[in-house]
Design a protein around this motif. Sequence first.
Motif, PDB file in Angstrom:
ATOM      1  N   HIS A   1       0.761  -1.274  -0.124  1.00 14.62           N
ATOM      2  CA  HIS A   1       0.030   0.123   0.140  1.00 14.62           C
ATOM      3  C   HIS A   1       0.987   1.250   0.000  1.00 14.62           C
ATOM      4  O   HIS A   1       0.584   2.162  -0.645  1.00 14.62           O
ATOM      5  CB  HIS A   1      -1.031  -0.040   1.171  1.00 14.62           C
ATOM      6  CG  HIS A   1      -2.057   1.085   1.477  1.00 14.62           C
ATOM      7  ND1 HIS A   1      -1.740   2.210   2.225  1.00 14.62           N
ATOM      8  CD2 HIS A   1      -2.902   1.708   0.482  1.00 14.62           C
ATOM      9  CE1 HIS A   1      -2.566   2.891   2.249  1.00 14.62           C
ATOM     10  NE2 HIS A   1      -3.357   2.916   1.051  1.00 14.62           N
TER      11      HIS A   1
ATOM     12  N   GLU B   1      -8.054  -3.408  -4.538  1.00 16.18           N
ATOM     13  CA  GLU B   1      -7.980  -1.759  -4.945  1.00 16.18           C
ATOM     14  C   GLU B   1      -9.128  -1.217  -4.263  1.00 16.18           C
ATOM     15  O   GLU B   1      -8.904  -0.123  -3.684  1.00 16.18           O
ATOM     16  CB  GLU B   1      -7.926  -1.665  -6.311  1.00 16.18           C
ATOM     17  CG  GLU B   1      -7.883  -0.226  -6.713  1.00 16.18           C
ATOM     18  CD  GLU B   1      -7.401  -0.002  -8.319  1.00 16.18           C
ATOM     19  OE1 GLU B   1      -7.233   1.060  -8.553  1.00 16.18           O
ATOM     20  OE2 GLU B   1      -7.658  -1.254  -8.927  1.00 16.18           O
ATOM     21  N   LYS B   2     -10.087  -1.631  -4.315  1.00 11.03           N
ATOM     22  CA  LYS B   2     -11.414  -1.003  -3.476  1.00 11.03           C
ATOM     23  C   LYS B   2     -11.040  -0.978  -2.109  1.00 11.03           C
ATOM     24  O   LYS B   2     -11.549   0.011  -1.296  1.00 11.03           O
ATOM     25  CB  LYS B   2     -12.536  -1.805  -3.776  1.00 11.03           C
ATOM     26  CG  LYS B   2     -13.277  -1.723  -5.113  1.00 11.03           C
ATOM     27  CD  LYS B   2     -14.209  -2.648  -5.861  1.00 11.03           C
ATOM     28  CE  LYS B   2     -14.880  -2.495  -7.001  1.00 11.03           C
ATOM     29  NZ  LYS B   2     -15.872  -3.135  -7.465  1.00 11.03           N
ATOM     30  N   CYS B   3     -10.575  -2.082  -1.493  1.00 12.04           N
ATOM     31  CA  CYS B   3     -10.426  -1.895  -0.035  1.00 12.04           C
ATOM     32  C   CYS B   3      -9.351  -0.811   0.420  1.00 12.04           C
ATOM     33  O   CYS B   3      -9.539  -0.188   1.341  1.00 12.04           O
ATOM     34  CB  CYS B   3      -9.627  -3.394   0.476  1.00 12.04           C
ATOM     35  SG  CYS B   3     -10.842  -4.784   0.747  1.00 12.04           S
ATOM     36  N   TRP B   4      -8.239  -0.711  -0.529  1.00 11.50           N
ATOM     37  CA  TRP B   4      -7.457   0.232  -0.352  1.00 11.50           C
ATOM     38  C   TRP B   4      -8.135   1.829  -0.428  1.00 11.50           C
ATOM     39  O   TRP B   4      -7.952   2.617   0.506  1.00 11.50           O
ATOM     40  CB  TRP B   4      -6.413   0.409  -1.577  1.00 11.50           C
ATOM     41  CG  TRP B   4      -5.246  -0.733  -1.324  1.00 11.50           C
ATOM     42  CD1 TRP B   4      -5.249  -1.584  -0.436  1.00 11.50           C
ATOM     43  CD2 TRP B   4      -3.999  -0.562  -2.098  1.00 11.50           C
ATOM     44  NE1 TRP B   4      -4.021  -2.257  -0.367  1.00 11.50           N
ATOM     45  CE2 TRP B   4      -3.204  -1.655  -1.656  1.00 11.50           C
ATOM     46  CE3 TRP B   4      -3.756  -0.028  -3.439  1.00 11.50           C
ATOM     47  CZ2 TRP B   4      -1.963  -2.278  -2.253  1.00 11.50           C
ATOM     48  CZ3 TRP B   4      -2.500  -0.465  -3.902  1.00 11.50           C
ATOM     49  CH2 TRP B   4      -1.674  -1.663  -3.151  1.00 11.50           C
ATOM     50  N   GLU B   5      -9.177   1.957  -1.429  1.00  4.78           N
ATOM     51  CA  GLU B   5      -9.726   3.082  -1.447  1.00  4.78           C
ATOM     52  C   GLU B   5     -10.566   3.453  -0.240  1.00  4.78           C
ATOM     53  O   GLU B   5     -10.922   4.432   0.095  1.00  4.78           O
ATOM     54  CB  GLU B   5     -10.728   3.139  -2.847  1.00  4.78           C
ATOM     55  CG  GLU B   5      -9.820   3.116  -4.119  1.00  4.78           C
ATOM     56  CD  GLU B   5     -10.769   2.810  -5.048  1.00  4.78           C
ATOM     57  OE1 GLU B   5     -12.061   2.457  -5.042  1.00  4.78           O
ATOM     58  OE2 GLU B   5     -10.346   2.832  -6.330  1.00  4.78           O
ATOM     59  N   SER B   6     -11.188   2.269   0.548  1.00  4.14           N
ATOM     60  CA  SER B   6     -11.973   2.590   1.741  1.00  4.14           C
ATOM     61  C   SER B   6     -11.372   3.171   2.573  1.00  4.14           C
ATOM     62  O   SER B   6     -12.040   3.474   3.623  1.00  4.14           O
ATOM     63  CB  SER B   6     -12.728   1.086   1.905  1.00  4.14           C
ATOM     64  OG  SER B   6     -11.837   0.114   2.731  1.00  4.14           O
TER      65      SER B   6
ATOM     66  N   SER C   1     -10.422  -5.858   4.415  1.00 11.79           N
ATOM     67  CA  SER C   1      -9.426  -4.656   4.795  1.00 11.79           C
ATOM     68  C   SER C   1      -8.968  -4.837   6.223  1.00 11.79           C
ATOM     69  O   SER C   1      -9.543  -5.730   6.915  1.00 11.79           O
ATOM     70  CB  SER C   1     -10.196  -3.299   5.057  1.00 11.79           C
ATOM     71  OG  SER C   1     -11.215  -3.124   5.816  1.00 11.79           O
TER      72      SER C   1
ATOM     73  N   GLN D   1     -14.509  -0.045   6.994  1.00 14.43           N
ATOM     74  CA  GLN D   1     -13.768  -0.277   5.672  1.00 14.43           C
ATOM     75  C   GLN D   1     -14.025  -1.383   5.215  1.00 14.43           C
ATOM     76  O   GLN D   1     -15.091  -2.148   5.601  1.00 14.43           O
ATOM     77  CB  GLN D   1     -12.503  -0.528   5.996  1.00 14.43           C
ATOM     78  CG  GLN D   1     -11.866   1.183   6.379  1.00 14.43           C
ATOM     79  CD  GLN D   1     -10.642   0.965   7.453  1.00 14.43           C
ATOM     80  OE1 GLN D   1     -10.152   1.952   7.625  1.00 14.43           O
ATOM     81  NE2 GLN D   1     -10.233   0.006   8.007  1.00 14.43           N
TER      82      GLN D   1
ATOM     83  N   HIS E   1      -9.990   5.797   2.525  1.00 12.39           N
ATOM     84  CA  HIS E   1     -10.218   7.306   2.556  1.00 12.39           C
ATOM     85  C   HIS E   1     -11.773   7.469   2.297  1.00 12.39           C
ATOM     86  O   HIS E   1     -12.003   8.594   2.103  1.00 12.39           O
ATOM     87  CB  HIS E   1      -9.425   7.782   1.439  1.00 12.39           C
ATOM     88  CG  HIS E   1      -7.925   7.505   1.507  1.00 12.39           C
ATOM     89  ND1 HIS E   1      -7.062   7.912   2.466  1.00 12.39           N
ATOM     90  CD2 HIS E   1      -7.150   6.453   0.703  1.00 12.39           C
ATOM     91  CE1 HIS E   1      -5.820   7.364   2.114  1.00 12.39           C
ATOM     92  NE2 HIS E   1      -5.600   6.634   1.249  1.00 12.39           N
ATOM     93  N   SER E   2     -12.580   6.484   2.722  1.00  8.63           N
ATOM     94  CA  SER E   2     -14.034   6.869   2.584  1.00  8.63           C
ATOM     95  C   SER E   2     -14.450   7.659   3.658  1.00  8.63           C
ATOM     96  O   SER E   2     -13.796   7.968   4.698  1.00  8.63           O
ATOM     97  CB  SER E   2     -14.685   5.612   2.969  1.00  8.63           C
ATOM     98  OG  SER E   2     -14.563   5.120   4.209  1.00  8.63           O
TER      99      SER E   2
END
Length: 811
Positions: A45, A104-109, A71, A87, A111-112
Amino acid sequence: MRVIALSEVTADLVDLVGGKAAGLGELIRCGERVPDGFCVTTEAHRLGVIPTAEVVAAYERLGAGPVAVRSSSTAEDLPDASFAGQQDTFLDVTGSTELVAAIEKCWESLHSERARAYRDAREIDHRTVRMAVVVQRMITPTVAGVLFTANPLTGRRDEMAVDAAEGPGTLVVDGVARVDHYVLDGVARADTGCLTSAQLADLRATGERLQTHFGCPQDVEWAIDADGVRWLLQSRPITSLFPLPPRTRKPLPRVYLEFGHVQGMLRPVTPMGMSTLRTQIAAMLATLGVRVEIVDIGGRLYGDLTDLARDPTARRRLVKLLAVDFGPRAQAVMRHVLADPRFAPTAGRRARGRAQGAASLRTAGRAVVGILRALARPEAARRRMFEAVEQLRVRSAAPADLRTAADRLRFVQANDADDSADAIMWPIVAGMLAAALPTTLLKGLAGPDEIHAVLGGMPHNVTIEMDLALWRLAQDAGEHRHLLLDTPPAELAARHLRGTLPDVGMTAFLDVYGHRGIAEVDLGVPRWAEDPTPVFAAVANYLRVTDPRQGPDRRFQRASAAAEAALEELVGRARRRRPVRGSIAGFLLRRARSLAGLREAGKFAGLYPLRETRRQLLLIGADLHGSGLLDQPDDIMFLTLDEVHTVVHQGVDLRGTVTARRAVHRRELRRRSVPVALLSDGTDVETVLPAAPTGDGTLVGVGASAGRVTGPARVVHDPATAHVEPGDVLVAATTDPGWTPLFLTAAAVVTETGAIMAHGPTVAREYGIPAVICVPDATRTIATGQLVTVDGGAGTVTPHRPSAPTERDRP
């Protein structure tokens, strides 16, 4: 390392694999059955690139079938932050392409919006958090759920709780399925719901193993597949439990009553504050003939009332005694405790009760003389009291010849007898008795709200005088009005301390009241003189009052006039119906108006030596910082006096202790709910009381100041920066004198704790604003901006829909 098998993960790799993966690795290492899997680490990451080849290779080693992708950030599944549901998790992910997309979606979460809000609420720096991702072989359960190794509803550590439902466990944790709820208390039970008794026994045994291994209560996700095999999917600390009472060799069970709210303080006390307060409170109670051990639970002050509850004599008056300072919530839990057979009177305790009674008799003579003198000549009693307060202020100053840390520590540890205590204490007690006794004398002749009305607008209250002095400062702002109104309070405070702020009267105000503050009985908390940010915030609130009729001075005058009129009407009516009782009640109520306002003076006086003690401790802290034994001077507030002695005289380095205690203190500062009473097994006594009947949404508390007001709610957790508009209804967990400047603009006050004679309700009555106390969960049930009606006579708070009309019916 960018990809690692879960079987290779250990707890000390949390920075590399995140909290969830670290927990799973520990489960595997202690022999529990966990689905095979791997972790894409925080190193990947940090680099920002998914190591696709390594991920695909690890995926194929799992069999390349359906997997769960979850996550595992470095800030989740930790003792003070679960991040439950904050997350993303993806189930039944099949194929390399879908797998990489899910990672990739877990990474984005990370910063949710919800994850960022959760971190903000826990003061976690966004820049320090990294995301790892757990990939595990998918289990298809026939039944799944959650196991809590301590009962999360009651806090009992000898019970476990299970929520279970048929199908995937997400139906349980997401709250979208009807679940079967089980409480496991070691008693055998018949098969019910979706789990058999054998499966429940297996879960209990598993919970016992996990709690022993991890050393704290666990929140465990599990699943049972079609073959009847039970799998563990996650284990993390239960973060919501209130800490257990300390271990004791005394007979169990024991009951502990929360004492901090008597001083309007539910925030945790610093270790230095705790080390002094415990001794002071125990000594004060001993003077009155009451022996109570004060214990630290979660940084809060709790009194062990077990011996009083089991004493045949003391238990008969215990509930009534709690009415004055502790209030109806404490009375309700104590009634429940006294009805519990485990707290039945114990043979042999009568002798100890007589010993306590003998201690009371030793002060009874002085008490009787002091109280009768105050009732006979209240003006002379007030004069003697304020002379004693001034003498205490002068005597509390440290001598000029203190040079070394050892000198200062000797001064701090000195415990000189205070010969002014009687002059201060007994007029206060006389005023409290004079205010309390008429309720009994006038039973059937007048209701509590009528008596409360008589006690409004009370003179001789140093806290009221402080608030009005601050109001006058705001009114005299003149050309500085916009400066004070438009500049952030923290910036104004900084400029004042640097000496670059124009003279707005703050220096003169702090010369008199600078030894006060929020949670002011805690030595570890800055005084207003050190940080006047809350005072500048209050001034800004006052400057928003544009209607002169709503000025605090006018409100106090109206409350005083209304109280005097109510007194004459009430006494006249009572004397006509019950001449003797009416005359006695009239005498007492008039004495109450002369003496009850003095209640704040005792604490006000006690803050003078506390201020000097704090000043000397900070000077010691500065010396220790200079010699490298503390990282910063105020670290000394996270040690006890005994520990400071070892540092000063032996050079012991306790910086690690300070760091650990600061972390616990920060965690406890975020706690919004503190149990009124706890049992030694962790039971929050209020949670086992019969549920109150639900109605139309009206919240029921205790009326503490009469009147009825409708206005927008303003939920306040930190008065230092609170923005309260004129007409707002102040909603808080509790209040102390440091909060009372906010009362000058509030239309009403609602609190979750308190007693009718406590600081907040007393000040509310004296301003003539409605107050309802002891409203459970008020700060969570009511939202800022929501229109509410506060009825201080009925003791109710009624939330309205946004479209409801606004009314202001003032007393």
